[in-house]
Design a protein around this motif. Structure first.
Motif, PDB file in Angstrom:
ATOM      1  N   GLU A  34       0.691  -1.086   0.012  1.00 28.21           N
ATOM      2  CA  GLU A  34      -0.070  -0.059   0.016  1.00 28.21           C
ATOM      3  C   GLU A  34       0.796   1.270  -0.039  1.00 28.21           C
ATOM      4  O   GLU A  34       0.312   2.354  -0.006  1.00 28.21           O
ATOM      5  CB  GLU A  34      -0.862  -0.015   1.128  1.00 28.21           C
ATOM      6  CG  GLU A  34      -0.192   0.201   2.497  1.00 28.21           C
ATOM      7  CD  GLU A  34       0.290  -0.924   3.315  1.00 28.21           C
ATOM      8  OE1 GLU A  34       1.042  -1.800   2.659  1.00 28.21           O
ATOM      9  OE2 GLU A  34      -0.353  -1.129   4.329  1.00 28.21           O
ATOM     10  N   SER A  36       3.621   4.006  -1.669  1.00 25.97           N
ATOM     11  CA  SER A  36       4.227   4.714  -2.552  1.00 25.97           C
ATOM     12  C   SER A  36       4.928   5.730  -2.379  1.00 25.97           C
ATOM     13  O   SER A  36       4.886   6.315  -1.364  1.00 25.97           O
ATOM     14  CB  SER A  36       3.025   4.863  -3.753  1.00 25.97           C
ATOM     15  OG  SER A  36       2.146   5.789  -3.150  1.00 25.97           O
TER      16      SER A  36
ATOM     17  N   MET B   1      -8.309   5.403   1.508  1.00 22.67           N
ATOM     18  CA  MET B   1      -7.912   7.125   1.853  1.00 22.67           C
ATOM     19  C   MET B   1      -6.120   7.064   1.739  1.00 22.67           C
ATOM     20  O   MET B   1      -5.724   6.254   2.193  1.00 22.67           O
ATOM     21  CB  MET B   1      -8.388   7.694   3.067  1.00 22.67           C
ATOM     22  CG  MET B   1      -9.805   8.062   3.051  1.00 22.67           C
ATOM     23  SD  MET B   1     -10.510   8.960   4.644  1.00 22.67           S
ATOM     24  CE  MET B   1     -10.250   7.403   5.676  1.00 22.67           C
ATOM     25  N   THR B   2      -5.763   7.865   1.380  1.00 22.40           N
ATOM     26  CA  THR B   2      -4.421   8.311   1.241  1.00 22.40           C
ATOM     27  C   THR B   2      -3.916   9.208   2.485  1.00 22.40           C
ATOM     28  O   THR B   2      -4.410  10.236   2.432  1.00 22.40           O
ATOM     29  CB  THR B   2      -4.127   9.069  -0.395  1.00 22.40           C
ATOM     30  OG1 THR B   2      -4.695   8.175  -1.240  1.00 22.40           O
ATOM     31  CG2 THR B   2      -2.577   9.211  -0.345  1.00 22.40           C
ATOM     32  N   ARG B   4      -0.053  10.559   4.277  1.00 20.95           N
ATOM     33  CA  ARG B   4       1.333  10.737   4.007  1.00 20.95           C
ATOM     34  C   ARG B   4       2.082  10.736   5.547  1.00 20.95           C
ATOM     35  O   ARG B   4       1.476  11.331   6.514  1.00 20.95           O
ATOM     36  CB  ARG B   4       1.406  12.337   3.596  1.00 20.95           C
ATOM     37  CG  ARG B   4       2.933  12.992   3.401  1.00 20.95           C
ATOM     38  CD  ARG B   4       3.452  12.471   1.975  1.00 20.95           C
ATOM     39  NE  ARG B   4       4.628  13.130   1.892  1.00 20.95           N
ATOM     40  CZ  ARG B   4       5.226  13.167   0.539  1.00 20.95           C
ATOM     41  NH1 ARG B   4       4.737  12.674  -0.365  1.00 20.95           N
ATOM     42  NH2 ARG B   4       6.507  13.910   0.331  1.00 20.95           N
ATOM     43  N   THR B  47       3.769   7.573   1.377  1.00 17.64           N
ATOM     44  CA  THR B  47       2.397   7.821   1.091  1.00 17.64           C
ATOM     45  C   THR B  47       1.745   6.395   1.131  1.00 17.64           C
ATOM     46  O   THR B  47       2.283   5.328   0.626  1.00 17.64           O
ATOM     47  CB  THR B  47       2.227   8.479  -0.384  1.00 17.64           C
ATOM     48  OG1 THR B  47       2.857   9.474  -0.597  1.00 17.64           O
ATOM     49  CG2 THR B  47       0.622   8.307  -0.631  1.00 17.64           C
ATOM     50  N   VAL B  48       0.665   6.232   1.824  1.00 20.93           N
ATOM     51  CA  VAL B  48      -0.033   5.235   2.186  1.00 20.93           C
ATOM     52  C   VAL B  48      -1.368   4.952   1.931  1.00 20.93           C
ATOM     53  O   VAL B  48      -2.220   5.866   2.514  1.00 20.93           O
ATOM     54  CB  VAL B  48       0.325   4.733   3.678  1.00 20.93           C
ATOM     55  CG1 VAL B  48      -0.385   3.535   4.222  1.00 20.93           C
ATOM     56  CG2 VAL B  48       1.711   4.540   4.178  1.00 20.93           C
ATOM     57  N   GLU B  49      -1.855   3.926   1.556  1.00 24.84           N
ATOM     58  CA  GLU B  49      -3.410   3.748   1.338  1.00 24.84           C
ATOM     59  C   GLU B  49      -3.877   3.245   2.746  1.00 24.84           C
ATOM     60  O   GLU B  49      -3.234   1.864   3.082  1.00 24.84           O
ATOM     61  CB  GLU B  49      -3.955   2.947   0.206  1.00 24.84           C
ATOM     62  CG  GLU B  49      -3.546   3.487  -1.299  1.00 24.84           C
ATOM     63  CD  GLU B  49      -4.494   4.723  -1.440  1.00 24.84           C
ATOM     64  OE1 GLU B  49      -5.673   4.460  -0.926  1.00 24.84           O
ATOM     65  OE2 GLU B  49      -4.101   5.848  -1.962  1.00 24.84           O
ATOM     66  N   ALA B  50      -4.990   3.450   3.435  1.00 25.20           N
ATOM     67  CA  ALA B  50      -5.325   3.035   4.468  1.00 25.20           C
ATOM     68  C   ALA B  50      -6.718   3.617   4.795  1.00 25.20           C
ATOM     69  O   ALA B  50      -7.452   4.228   4.316  1.00 25.20           O
ATOM     70  CB  ALA B  50      -4.473   3.237   5.739  1.00 25.20           C
ATOM     71  N   ASP B  51      -7.351   2.470   5.570  1.00 21.30           N
ATOM     72  CA  ASP B  51      -8.862   2.951   6.001  1.00 21.30           C
ATOM     73  C   ASP B  51      -8.876   3.920   6.850  1.00 21.30           C
ATOM     74  O   ASP B  51      -9.981   4.569   6.893  1.00 21.30           O
ATOM     75  CB  ASP B  51      -9.454   1.621   6.530  1.00 21.30           C
ATOM     76  CG  ASP B  51      -9.482   0.314   5.977  1.00 21.30           C
ATOM     77  OD1 ASP B  51      -9.494   0.531   4.499  1.00 21.30           O
ATOM     78  OD2 ASP B  51      -9.512  -0.735   6.426  1.00 21.30           O
ATOM     79  N   ALA B  56      -3.095   3.744   9.159  1.00 18.53           N
ATOM     80  CA  ALA B  56      -1.970   4.021   8.391  1.00 18.53           C
ATOM     81  C   ALA B  56      -0.699   4.238   9.353  1.00 18.53           C
ATOM     82  O   ALA B  56       0.324   3.609   8.965  1.00 18.53           O
ATOM     83  CB  ALA B  56      -1.979   5.587   7.928  1.00 18.53           C
TER      84      ALA B  56
END
Lengths: 83, 83
Positions: A34, A36, B1-2, B4, B47-51, B56
């Motif tokens: 997840e 980037s 959601m993204t 940082r 940058t991380v995708e997390a709920d 995150a």
């Protein structure tokens, strides 16, 4: 008064960051897919004597510009640390 | 959601930090004599995708423990960045 400053130094957005790319690849290999946009920079923590927090930050910015960071390739941000 | 994330990595208090000592000496040589206790560490921005922000941060802590930091010699702190 004594203040604890943290200077955060990161490569500028346009700059290549091979270390960040290597970390991103390793994280993906470990299953953290997840992630980037990894950038690797430096963190300098210092204790400063100053009249005020504003003055401490101003001195920290002078130190970053003069020695800690390379303003051509890196951005920096100085903060008073509250832990 | 993204989100940082910023992972701040510093040598533990008991560990020698020759890089920090070198920076402290250079700063003193440049006239910044109000400085003490310099520690040099690393900063990883990702940058991380997390709920959620909590999720995150939890994933960031797993990454720090698994790859980014050496938990024997370094301390780390993960924060969601608000710029």
């Amino acid at each position: 008064m004594t203040f604890r400053l943290v200077v955060e130094i990161l490569p500028k957005d346009g700059m290549l960051d091979p270390q960040g790319e290597a970390v991103a690849a390793s994280l993906a290999g470990l299953g953290f897919d997840e992630v980037s946009a990894v950038r690797v920079g430096r963190l300098v923590s210092l204790t400063v004597e100053a009249d005020s927090a504003d003055h401490a930050v101003r001195r920290g910015e002078e130190m970053a510009g003069a020695l800690l960071a390379n303003p051509v390739m890196e951005t920096y941000r100085v903060e008073v640390e509250v832990r």
